[in-house]
Write a protein that holds these residues in place. Structure first.
Motif, short mmCIF file in Angstrom:
data_model
loop_
_atom_site.label_atom_id
_atom_site.label_comp_id
_atom_site.label_asym_id
_atom_site.label_seq_id
_atom_site.Cartn_x
_atom_site.Cartn_y
_atom_site.Cartn_z
N ARG A 171 -4.78 21.55 8.09
CA ARG A 171 -4.91 20.32 8.87
C ARG A 171 -3.60 19.96 9.54
NH1 ARG A 171 -5.77 17.94 3.05
NH2 ARG A 171 -6.46 20.04 2.95
N THR A 172 -3.75 19.35 10.71
CA THR A 172 -2.56 18.85 11.40
C THR A 172 -1.98 17.68 10.63
OG1 THR A 172 -3.94 17.41 12.77
CG2 THR A 172 -3.32 19.56 13.71
N ILE A 173 -2.85 16.83 10.12
CA ILE A 173 -2.39 15.66 9.36
C ILE A 173 -3.50 15.21 8.41
CG2 ILE A 173 -3.18 13.91 11.03
CD1 ILE A 173 0.17 13.82 9.08
N ASP A 174 -3.06 14.74 7.27
CA ASP A 174 -3.95 14.14 6.29
C ASP A 174 -3.25 12.88 5.81
OD1 ASP A 174 -6.10 13.84 4.47
OD2 ASP A 174 -4.95 14.82 2.89
N ASP A 191 3.68 22.35 14.13
CA ASP A 191 4.93 21.64 13.84
C ASP A 191 4.65 20.56 12.79
OD1 ASP A 191 7.35 20.31 13.78
OD2 ASP A 191 7.61 20.34 15.95
N ARG A 192 4.66 20.98 11.54
CA ARG A 192 4.28 20.11 10.42
C ARG A 192 5.11 18.83 10.37
NH1 ARG A 192 5.35 24.13 5.71
NH2 ARG A 192 7.24 24.29 6.96
N GLU A 193 6.41 18.95 10.51
CA GLU A 193 7.27 17.77 10.44
C GLU A 193 6.95 16.79 11.56
OE1 GLU A 193 12.00 16.56 10.65
OE2 GLU A 193 11.47 18.61 10.08
N LYS A 194 6.71 17.31 12.76
CA LYS A 194 6.38 16.43 13.89
C LYS A 194 5.08 15.67 13.63
CE LYS A 194 5.73 16.37 18.93
NZ LYS A 194 5.31 15.02 18.88
N TYR A 195 4.08 16.36 13.07
CA TYR A 195 2.83 15.66 12.76
C TYR A 195 3.05 14.55 11.74
CZ TYR A 195 -0.25 18.71 15.46
OH TYR A 195 -0.89 19.37 16.48
N LEU A 196 3.87 14.80 10.72
CA LEU A 196 4.15 13.75 9.74
C LEU A 196 4.82 12.56 10.40
CD1 LEU A 196 5.51 15.75 6.65
CD2 LEU A 196 3.27 14.65 6.88
N VAL A 213 0.85 -1.18 0.00
CA VAL A 213 0.00 0.00 0.00
C VAL A 213 0.89 1.24 0.00
CG1 VAL A 213 -1.75 1.28 1.30
CG2 VAL A 213 -1.81 -1.23 1.28
N PHE A 214 0.53 2.21 -0.84
CA PHE A 214 1.20 3.51 -0.80
C PHE A 214 0.26 4.52 -0.18
CE2 PHE A 214 3.60 1.56 -4.32
CZ PHE A 214 4.89 1.75 -3.84
N LEU A 215 0.80 5.30 0.74
CA LEU A 215 0.06 6.34 1.44
C LEU A 215 0.66 7.71 1.12
CD1 LEU A 215 0.02 4.72 5.02
CD2 LEU A 215 -1.76 4.55 3.26
N SER A 216 -0.17 8.73 1.16
CA SER A 216 0.29 10.11 1.05
C SER A 216 -0.05 10.81 2.36
CB SER A 216 -0.44 10.80 -0.12
OG SER A 216 -0.05 12.14 -0.21
N LEU A 217 0.90 11.59 2.88
CA LEU A 217 0.70 12.29 4.14
C LEU A 217 0.98 13.77 3.94
CD1 LEU A 217 2.30 9.39 4.80
CD2 LEU A 217 1.80 10.13 7.10
N GLY A 218 0.21 14.62 4.59
CA GLY A 218 0.42 16.05 4.52
C GLY A 218 0.05 16.75 5.80
N SER A 219 0.71 17.88 6.08
CA SER A 219 0.43 18.68 7.27
C SER A 219 0.78 20.13 6.97
CB SER A 219 1.28 18.19 8.44
OG SER A 219 1.11 19.03 9.57
N ASN A 220 -0.04 21.06 7.49
CA ASN A 220 0.31 22.48 7.34
C ASN A 220 -0.06 23.32 8.55
OD1 ASN A 220 -2.49 22.76 6.88
ND2 ASN A 220 -2.18 24.39 5.37
#
Length: 171
Positions: free
Chosen positions: A93-96, A15-20, A5-12
């Motif tokens: 969003r914090t995380i998607d 602390d965007r990097e921490k959420y990822l 499975v491939f997933l895509s993750l995003g945050s804006n």
């Protein structure tokens, strides 16, 4: 049976990097899921609703014995744990976490569509995916050709080089 499975993750938000990385950590802790690869992290311009901060995006490859909707439920739980709120469509969003592919299956239910309906139209999805996908084609579509057609390529910039070995407890 195990599925790749491939997933895509995003945050804006915040602390965007921490959420990822927290999302990756939580995904790898799900029973029946094994984290195989992660992409580099990219900073990207928002798409759709543009009155918001820049995103950090990445992709992950997992192997799972979970059925697709069961995996989706686990990912939605992780989003909730990481304080994801769905207020504005395509908004901040914090995380998607999106399921891009699920083996070679095509899924079309009210709850889940695989391949992800817009994955081949978005450079912020395709560029991280190319870091970890050894295939040139997914679902009969050449990834490079799809990327060439994306209008948002210039808005995707390398933010941080990453591998699974860079994660706490990795390698």
């Amino acid at each position: 049976m195990n599925y790749k499975v491939f997933l895509s993750l995003g945050s804006n938000i915040e602390d965007r990097e921490k959420y990822l990385l927290d999302a990756i950590d939580n995904i790898s802790a799900v029973s029946g899921v094994s984290l195989e690869k992660i992409s580099n992290i990219y900073e990207t311009e928002p798409v759709g609703y543009t009155e918001q901060g820049r995103f950090l995006n990445m992709a992950a490859q997992i192997s799972t014995s979970l059925e697709a909707e069961e995996l989706l439920d686990k990912l939605l739980e992780i989003e909730k744990l990481l304080k994801r709120e769905r207020i504005i469509h395509w908004g901040p969003r914090t995380i998607d976490i999106d399921i891009l592919t699920y083996g070679d299956l095509r899924i079309d239910t009210p709850k889940l569509k695989v391949p992800h309906p817009r994955m081949f139209e978005r450079a912020f999805v395709l560029i991280p995916l190319m870091d970890i996908c050894e295939k040139e084609r997914l679902y009969g579509i050449n990834i490079n050709d799809a990327l060439d057609k994306c209008g948002d390529k210039d808005g995707v910039r390398l933010y941080k080089k990453m591998t699974v070995c860079d994660l706490p407890g990795g390698c």
